[in-house]
Design a protein around this motif. Structure first.
Motif, PDB file in Angstrom:
ATOM      1  N   LYS A   1       6.820   6.060 -23.363  1.00  0.00           N
ATOM      2  CA  LYS A   1       5.989   6.570 -22.246  1.00  0.00           C
ATOM      3  C   LYS A   1       6.691   7.306 -21.266  1.00  0.00           C
ATOM      4  O   LYS A   1       8.005   7.102 -21.177  1.00  0.00           O
ATOM      5  N   HIS A   2       6.239   8.488 -20.656  1.00  0.00           N
ATOM      6  CA  HIS A   2       7.206   9.443 -20.061  1.00  0.00           C
ATOM      7  C   HIS A   2       6.438   9.831 -18.679  1.00  0.00           C
ATOM      8  O   HIS A   2       5.324  10.020 -18.751  1.00  0.00           O
ATOM      9  N   ALA A   3       7.470  10.051 -17.744  1.00  0.00           N
ATOM     10  CA  ALA A   3       6.746  10.823 -16.314  1.00  0.00           C
ATOM     11  C   ALA A   3       6.296  12.126 -16.864  1.00  0.00           C
ATOM     12  O   ALA A   3       6.988  12.697 -17.616  1.00  0.00           O
ATOM     13  N   PRO A   4       5.075  12.653 -16.567  1.00  0.00           N
ATOM     14  CA  PRO A   4       4.867  13.971 -16.807  1.00  0.00           C
ATOM     15  C   PRO A   4       5.719  14.961 -16.350  1.00  0.00           C
ATOM     16  O   PRO A   4       6.149  15.081 -15.466  1.00  0.00           O
ATOM     17  N   PRO A   5       5.834  16.136 -17.272  1.00  0.00           N
ATOM     18  CA  PRO A   5       6.669  16.958 -16.873  1.00  0.00           C
ATOM     19  C   PRO A   5       5.980  18.022 -16.156  1.00  0.00           C
ATOM     20  O   PRO A   5       4.733  18.135 -15.904  1.00  0.00           O
ATOM     21  N   ALA A   6       6.826  18.918 -14.980  1.00  0.00           N
ATOM     22  CA  ALA A   6       6.162  19.815 -14.333  1.00  0.00           C
ATOM     23  C   ALA A   6       5.743  21.183 -15.157  1.00  0.00           C
ATOM     24  O   ALA A   6       4.862  21.930 -14.757  1.00  0.00           O
ATOM     25  N   PHE A   7       6.694  21.340 -16.072  1.00  0.00           N
ATOM     26  CA  PHE A   7       6.342  22.538 -17.065  1.00  0.00           C
ATOM     27  C   PHE A   7       6.575  22.235 -18.549  1.00  0.00           C
ATOM     28  O   PHE A   7       7.512  21.351 -18.875  1.00  0.00           O
ATOM     29  N   VAL A   8       5.752  22.532 -19.416  1.00  0.00           N
ATOM     30  CA  VAL A   8       6.039  22.516 -20.770  1.00  0.00           C
ATOM     31  C   VAL A   8       6.502  23.969 -21.100  1.00  0.00           C
ATOM     32  O   VAL A   8       5.453  24.961 -21.124  1.00  0.00           O
ATOM     33  N   HIS A   9       7.424  24.378 -21.666  1.00  0.00           N
ATOM     34  CA  HIS A   9       7.766  25.858 -22.056  1.00  0.00           C
ATOM     35  C   HIS A   9       7.681  25.529 -23.748  1.00  0.00           C
ATOM     36  O   HIS A   9       8.342  24.741 -24.389  1.00  0.00           O
ATOM     37  N   ILE A  10       6.941  26.389 -24.246  1.00  0.00           N
ATOM     38  CA  ILE A  10       6.761  26.438 -25.804  1.00  0.00           C
ATOM     39  C   ILE A  10       7.622  27.578 -26.303  1.00  0.00           C
ATOM     40  O   ILE A  10       7.327  28.943 -25.784  1.00  0.00           O
ATOM     41  N   THR A  11       8.715  27.398 -27.217  1.00  0.00           N
ATOM     42  CA  THR A  11       9.431  28.423 -27.372  1.00  0.00           C
ATOM     43  C   THR A  11       9.651  28.577 -28.911  1.00  0.00           C
ATOM     44  O   THR A  11      10.729  28.931 -29.530  1.00  0.00           O
ATOM     45  N   THR A  12       8.560  28.279 -29.538  1.00  0.00           N
ATOM     46  CA  THR A  12       8.696  28.062 -31.150  1.00  0.00           C
ATOM     47  C   THR A  12       8.383  29.643 -31.302  1.00  0.00           C
ATOM     48  O   THR A  12       7.936  30.451 -30.595  1.00  0.00           O
TER      49      THR A  12
END
Ligand code: KPL
Length: 311
Positions: free
Chosen positions: A65-76
């Protein structure tokens, strides 16, 4: 409260972001494979910095379980972005802001349409490459631009641009990100397939052997850009202005091995689907010629098909 950034895809840009943001934000670097936490970065000034980064595999993220992130960067890479997002979509709220760092124009419109939360797109000229599992070289400083395709998230782009600039990556929030993504696509289409097919560094394209080929590509690309309403960054909206831009980039990056050549040499799938396909599809929509672009796409596909199957 510290803002948290998840970075999905530990390639060169992903690791550069992680190293840059770590001193000022909570960063989680996520990959399919486990990555050592002790990571180093060589700066453009030649300094070597080691940092303990918070690394996770996609499987580990899904099982805790994790606190939700403010941003998810997709760098694929462009063609892996949607699958990468799918891999973590069940562990983040659907309102989470995404930041797409892909080349070309494939992942950006598709994810913008499919994702419920804000989708920002970034385009950057920061130069970076990975050396091994533990290191990344920040080869040259550049500029980054951020915005969203439908001009709905100006304030969010602005706040992220400020954070990235504070982290040492000069970033500007812009209202014309679609223009900028297509401009980069035009440059990539003129340079990447030709250098990948001929195994040469970018600067070679200005030699007699290849300059005519570049002009042929730019002729088709310029007409497509006009139909898409994309202007070159400088000069009039004509083929000559696009050619000037392409020759400038060839000169500035003369010693570079373009990303598509690196992919071919490493026997990885290339980004032809994100660079050549949007142009070919646009030419088809607007009844414009695309024989040169189609031939490049077919030739790159032939090279990819020759790779030995991976086990
Ligand atoms: O962006 C690039 C790439 O390699 O993908 C260029 C501009 C062609 C520089 O190498």
């Amino acid at each position: 409260m510290t803002t948290s950034h998840w970075i999905l895809g530990p390639g060169a840009i992903g690791r550069l972001l992680a190293h840059s943001l770590s001193p000022i934000a909570a960063v989680t670097l996520i990959g399919r494979r486990a990555l050592t936490e002790q990571q180093w970065l060589a700066t453009p000034e030649g300094e070597q910095r080691s940092q303990l980064l918070n690394t996770f595999t996609v499987a580990q993220l899904a099982s805790e379980k994790h606190a939700p992130p403010a941003f998810v960067h997709i760098t694929t890479k462009a063609m892996a972005a949607e699958a990468a997002l799918e891999g973590i979509a069940s562990v983040i709220p659907p309102s989470t802001p995404l930041v797409l760092w892909q080349n070309g124009y494939l992942a950006q419109p598709r994810i913008t349409q499919a994702w419920t939360g804000p989708v920002l797109c970034a385009t950057t000229t920061e130069g970076a490459y990975v050396t091994d599992d533990n290191g990344v070289v920040h080869a040259g400083r550049g500029a980054t631009f951020i915005g969203d395709l439908h001009h709905q998230h100006g304030a969010l782009s602005q706040s992220l641009a400020e954070t990235l600039t504070q982290a040492g990556l000069a970033t500007t929030a812009v209202a014309d990100i679609r223009q900028r993504l297509w401009q980069k696509l035009a440059i990539n289409a003129a340079i990447n397939p030709l250098v990948a097919l001929h195994g040469v560094r970018n600067g070679e394209l200005s030699s007699q052997a290849y300059s005519g080929r570049v002009q042929e590509v730019v002729k088709e690309v310029a007409a497509i850009m006009q139909a898409e309403g994309i202007k070159p960054p400088k000069g009039r909206q004509d083929e000559a202005a696009w050619l000037v831009l392409v020759w400038q980039v060839v000169k500035n990056t003369a010693h570079n091995k373009a990303s598509m050549l690196q992919d071919i040499e490493a026997k990885r799938p290339t980004e032809r689907g994100a660079i050549l396909r949007p142009l070919i599809e646009s030419a088809q929509r607007h009844s414009l010629p695309y024989g040169v672009l189609q031939a490049l796409d077919t030739d790159i596909a032939t090279l990819e098909n020759r790779y030995a199957p991976r086990h």
